[in-house]
Design a protein around this motif. Structure first.
Motif, mmCIF file in Angstrom:
data_model
loop_
_atom_site.group_PDB
_atom_site.id
_atom_site.type_symbol
_atom_site.label_atom_id
_atom_site.label_comp_id
_atom_site.label_asym_id
_atom_site.label_seq_id
_atom_site.Cartn_x
_atom_site.Cartn_y
_atom_site.Cartn_z
ATOM 1 N N GLY A 132 0.814 -1.263 0.130
ATOM 2 C CA GLY A 132 -0.233 0.025 -0.042
ATOM 3 C C GLY A 132 0.690 1.265 0.069
ATOM 4 O O GLY A 132 2.022 1.236 -0.489
ATOM 5 N N THR A 133 0.385 2.250 0.863
ATOM 6 C CA THR A 133 1.089 3.421 0.652
ATOM 7 C C THR A 133 1.553 3.972 2.103
ATOM 8 O O THR A 133 0.916 3.606 2.931
ATOM 9 C CB THR A 133 -0.013 4.515 0.374
ATOM 10 N N VAL A 134 2.805 4.344 2.040
ATOM 11 C CA VAL A 134 3.440 4.770 3.520
ATOM 12 C C VAL A 134 3.574 6.311 3.209
ATOM 13 O O VAL A 134 3.980 6.743 2.187
ATOM 14 C CB VAL A 134 4.337 4.002 4.126
ATOM 15 N N HIS A 135 3.938 6.933 4.366
ATOM 16 C CA HIS A 135 4.585 8.338 4.677
ATOM 17 C C HIS A 135 5.609 8.455 5.206
ATOM 18 O O HIS A 135 5.554 7.875 6.267
ATOM 19 C CB HIS A 135 3.213 9.091 5.000
ATOM 20 N N LEU A 136 6.662 9.086 4.699
ATOM 21 C CA LEU A 136 8.126 9.183 5.675
ATOM 22 C C LEU A 136 8.514 10.309 5.249
ATOM 23 O O LEU A 136 8.960 10.862 4.250
ATOM 24 C CB LEU A 136 8.872 7.947 4.843
ATOM 25 N N GLY A 137 9.179 11.070 6.557
ATOM 26 C CA GLY A 137 10.009 12.221 6.466
ATOM 27 C C GLY A 137 9.307 13.383 5.795
ATOM 28 O O GLY A 137 8.472 13.317 4.947
ATOM 29 N N PHE A 138 9.776 14.508 5.876
ATOM 30 C CA PHE A 138 9.552 15.701 5.221
ATOM 31 C C PHE A 138 10.207 16.068 3.999
ATOM 32 O O PHE A 138 11.342 15.748 4.110
ATOM 33 C CB PHE A 138 9.722 17.099 6.285
ATOM 34 N N LEU A 154 0.612 15.746 5.866
ATOM 35 C CA LEU A 154 0.751 14.795 4.789
ATOM 36 C C LEU A 154 1.120 15.383 3.417
ATOM 37 O O LEU A 154 2.035 14.703 2.805
ATOM 38 C CB LEU A 154 -0.604 14.032 4.562
ATOM 39 N N ALA A 155 1.035 16.561 3.211
ATOM 40 C CA ALA A 155 1.489 17.104 2.023
ATOM 41 C C ALA A 155 2.811 17.507 2.202
ATOM 42 O O ALA A 155 3.515 17.649 0.946
ATOM 43 C CB ALA A 155 0.625 18.562 1.885
ATOM 44 N N ALA A 156 3.575 17.690 3.354
ATOM 45 C CA ALA A 156 4.813 18.045 3.323
ATOM 46 C C ALA A 156 5.702 16.599 3.594
ATOM 47 O O ALA A 156 6.820 16.860 3.783
ATOM 48 C CB ALA A 156 5.102 18.894 4.527
ATOM 49 N N MET A 157 5.052 15.344 3.249
ATOM 50 C CA MET A 157 5.667 14.377 3.623
ATOM 51 C C MET A 157 5.933 13.611 2.280
ATOM 52 O O MET A 157 5.220 13.842 1.225
ATOM 53 C CB MET A 157 5.070 13.323 4.631
ATOM 54 N N HIS A 158 6.906 12.706 2.291
ATOM 55 C CA HIS A 158 7.065 11.815 0.963
ATOM 56 C C HIS A 158 6.070 10.560 1.063
ATOM 57 O O HIS A 158 5.692 10.195 2.212
ATOM 58 C CB HIS A 158 8.397 10.965 1.109
ATOM 59 N N PRO A 188 8.870 11.494 11.207
ATOM 60 C CA PRO A 188 7.503 11.275 10.943
ATOM 61 C C PRO A 188 7.160 10.285 9.952
ATOM 62 O O PRO A 188 7.694 10.187 8.898
ATOM 63 C CB PRO A 188 7.123 12.993 10.525
ATOM 64 N N HIS A 189 6.230 9.399 10.457
ATOM 65 C CA HIS A 189 5.639 8.557 9.701
ATOM 66 C C HIS A 189 4.467 8.138 9.782
ATOM 67 O O HIS A 189 3.705 8.418 10.828
ATOM 68 C CB HIS A 189 6.805 7.104 9.610
ATOM 69 N N ALA A 190 3.777 7.338 8.881
ATOM 70 C CA ALA A 190 2.435 6.725 8.849
ATOM 71 C C ALA A 190 2.482 5.736 7.997
ATOM 72 O O ALA A 190 2.677 5.843 6.744
ATOM 73 C CB ALA A 190 1.530 7.796 8.325
ATOM 74 N N ILE A 191 1.819 4.602 8.524
ATOM 75 C CA ILE A 191 1.388 3.399 7.805
ATOM 76 C C ILE A 191 0.127 3.386 6.989
ATOM 77 O O ILE A 191 -0.825 3.722 7.778
ATOM 78 C CB ILE A 191 1.530 2.068 8.416
ATOM 79 N N GLY A 192 0.103 3.140 5.764
ATOM 80 C CA GLY A 192 -1.343 3.337 5.149
ATOM 81 C C GLY A 192 -2.135 2.250 5.182
ATOM 82 O O GLY A 192 -2.036 1.118 5.602
ATOM 83 N N ALA A 193 -3.677 2.593 5.067
ATOM 84 C CA ALA A 193 -4.708 1.631 5.281
ATOM 85 C C ALA A 193 -4.366 0.296 4.368
ATOM 86 O O ALA A 193 -4.031 0.551 3.113
ATOM 87 C CB ALA A 193 -6.038 2.148 4.984
ATOM 88 N N ALA A 242 14.743 18.409 5.802
ATOM 89 C CA ALA A 242 14.096 17.928 4.580
ATOM 90 C C ALA A 242 15.163 16.744 4.247
ATOM 91 O O ALA A 242 16.252 16.790 4.232
ATOM 92 C CB ALA A 242 14.675 19.114 3.410
ATOM 93 N N TRP A 243 14.327 15.632 3.718
ATOM 94 C CA TRP A 243 14.693 14.389 3.041
ATOM 95 C C TRP A 243 14.514 14.484 1.668
ATOM 96 O O TRP A 243 13.482 14.712 1.115
ATOM 97 C CB TRP A 243 14.114 13.243 3.710
ATOM 98 N N THR A 244 15.587 14.307 0.898
ATOM 99 C CA THR A 244 15.505 14.231 -0.601
ATOM 100 C C THR A 244 15.089 12.792 -0.985
ATOM 101 O O THR A 244 14.733 11.733 -0.063
ATOM 102 C CB THR A 244 16.969 14.217 -1.255
ATOM 103 N N SER A 245 14.285 12.581 -2.061
ATOM 104 C CA SER A 245 13.927 11.316 -2.466
ATOM 105 C C SER A 245 14.836 10.403 -2.594
ATOM 106 O O SER A 245 14.579 9.239 -2.172
ATOM 107 C CB SER A 245 13.286 11.630 -4.047
ATOM 108 N N ALA A 246 16.143 10.697 -2.972
ATOM 109 C CA ALA A 246 17.086 9.914 -2.969
ATOM 110 C C ALA A 246 17.372 9.186 -1.426
ATOM 111 O O ALA A 246 17.796 7.905 -1.214
ATOM 112 C CB ALA A 246 18.496 10.233 -3.511
ATOM 113 N N GLN A 247 17.450 9.953 -0.408
ATOM 114 C CA GLN A 247 17.583 9.477 0.712
ATOM 115 C C GLN A 247 16.579 8.764 1.425
ATOM 116 O O GLN A 247 16.674 7.591 1.855
ATOM 117 C CB GLN A 247 17.614 10.919 1.615
ATOM 118 N N ILE A 248 15.120 9.082 0.911
ATOM 119 C CA ILE A 248 14.076 8.179 1.214
ATOM 120 C C ILE A 248 14.289 6.723 0.793
ATOM 121 O O ILE A 248 14.087 5.543 1.242
ATOM 122 C CB ILE A 248 12.744 8.885 0.737
#
Length: 337
Positions: free
Chosen positions: A135-141, A163-167, A184-189, A236-242
């Motif tokens: 599914g979808t997860v949200h990680l870092g700013f 959420l808009a500020a997260m990957h 910061p993080h969240a596990i998706g439904a 700020a975390w870059t896409s590459a860091q994530i």
């Protein structure tokens, strides 16, 4: 003294988010799997309790003893001499099955230093997720967030802005994600996963609206949000860091991101012929298939394995061999030298 045990379900009741059906389905051979729709976590090999509780969360052995008491009484047996020399009776490990029946709220776990200085616990909480259903997860700013801005978002429960500020990352069965402490993080439904983590129950909520929890009272570990939000990694975390935190379809020693190794280890192994594992305290989760596990000790009995089984293995078991047609995830504390 036992060296290998099947562990029954250990699901704290009435959690503040929904889930539990996928744990029951996965653990179909375990008649003790909890019913209800707010039992989304199964704590496996746990010497840890819910935050603020003295007993709930502890795993029990077949003889009724808690694993925590067993390890305290016989640390060398369970953990081995090198582990005890390095960490004492601290197992350094907690494993969970987690069924996100709804998206989890955005939250943060503190670092070791923050937890010790502000809460008085031995660990913070780094964690990693091995995905069983994606599914979808949200990680870092995605950008640096000022403390004042974060505080305003949390006070107003402006979840849209958070959420808009997260990957956002899409994950699939077989992937893993390492979540460093502070992120910061969240596990998706709909996601079903195995969580490997430091053995603490420490969460700071950035979000709580629409969940069955009193966030202003219970979302800050009892230290107040002014102090608790300082645990948040607002960089700020870059896409590459994530991306470096995510391992796609990893197996063997490449199941988790290398940066997680200071906290714990996990290795997915696909077995189709007898496979020998080195000795060491660990939790074994059978992901699929059937087979047998046998210790190297003379006269050791073969124990059947099937999907959904969770096993606790003491260091004193020595080398063990898994045979059959199955996949397993072996979870361990950090390595010692």
């Amino acid at each position: 003294m036992t060296t290998l045990e099947h562990l029954k379900s250990n699901q704290p009741a009435d959690r503040f988010y929904r889930g539990g059906n996928k744990i029951r389905s996965f653990r179909s051979v375990d008649s003790e799997a909890a019913t209800g729709d707010h039992v989304p976590e199964d704590w496996v090999g746990s010497t840890t309790t819910l935050f603020g509780d003295a007993r709930v969360g502890l795993s029990r052995l077949a003889n009724g003893t808690t694993l925590r008491d067993a390890v305290e009484q016989h640390p060398q047996h369970w953990l081995g001499p090198k582990h005890v020399a390095a960490f004492g009776t601290d197992t350094r490990l907690l494993v969970k099955l987690l069924d996100a029946g709804e998206r989890l709220p955005v939250h943060v776990h503190p670092t070791d230093d923050f937890a010790l200085n502000h809460v008085g616990t031995q660990h913070g909480k780094a964690e990693a997720w091995y995905i069983l259903e994606g599914g979808t997860v949200h990680l870092g700013f995605t950008r640096a967030i000022e403390a004042e801005e974060l505080g305003r978002w949390v006070d107003a429960q402006n979840v849209t802005a958070i959420l808009a500020a997260m990957h956002t990352v899409e994950v699939h069965a077989g992937d893993s994600i390492y979540v460093p402490p502070g992120m910061p993080h969240a596990i998706g439904a709909g996601i079903f996963l195995i969580e490997v983590q430091q053995p603490e129950d420490l969460s700071i909520l950035l979000e709580w609206q629409d969940y069955a929890i009193d966030g202003p009272a219970d979302g800050h570990l009892g230290i107040g949000f002014r102090a608790a939000l300082d645990a948040t990694d607002t960089r700020a975390w870059t896409s590459a860091q994530i991306s470096a935190l995510v391992v796609r379809g990893g197996v063997s020693d490449h199941t988790l991101a290398d940066s997680s190794a200071e906290y714990f280890r996990a290795s997915r192994v696909d077995v189709s012929a007898p496979t020998t594992f080195a000795a060491g305290f660990s939790v074994l989760v059978v992901l699929s298939g059937t087979g047998m596990v046998t210790a190297s000790a003379p006269g050791a009995q073969a124990i059947p394995l099937s999907a959904g089984d969770t096993l606790l293995l003491a260091h004193a078991l020595g080398e063990f061999t898994v045979d059959g047609n199955l996949a397993v995830l072996r979870c361990q504390p950090p390595a010692t030298r």
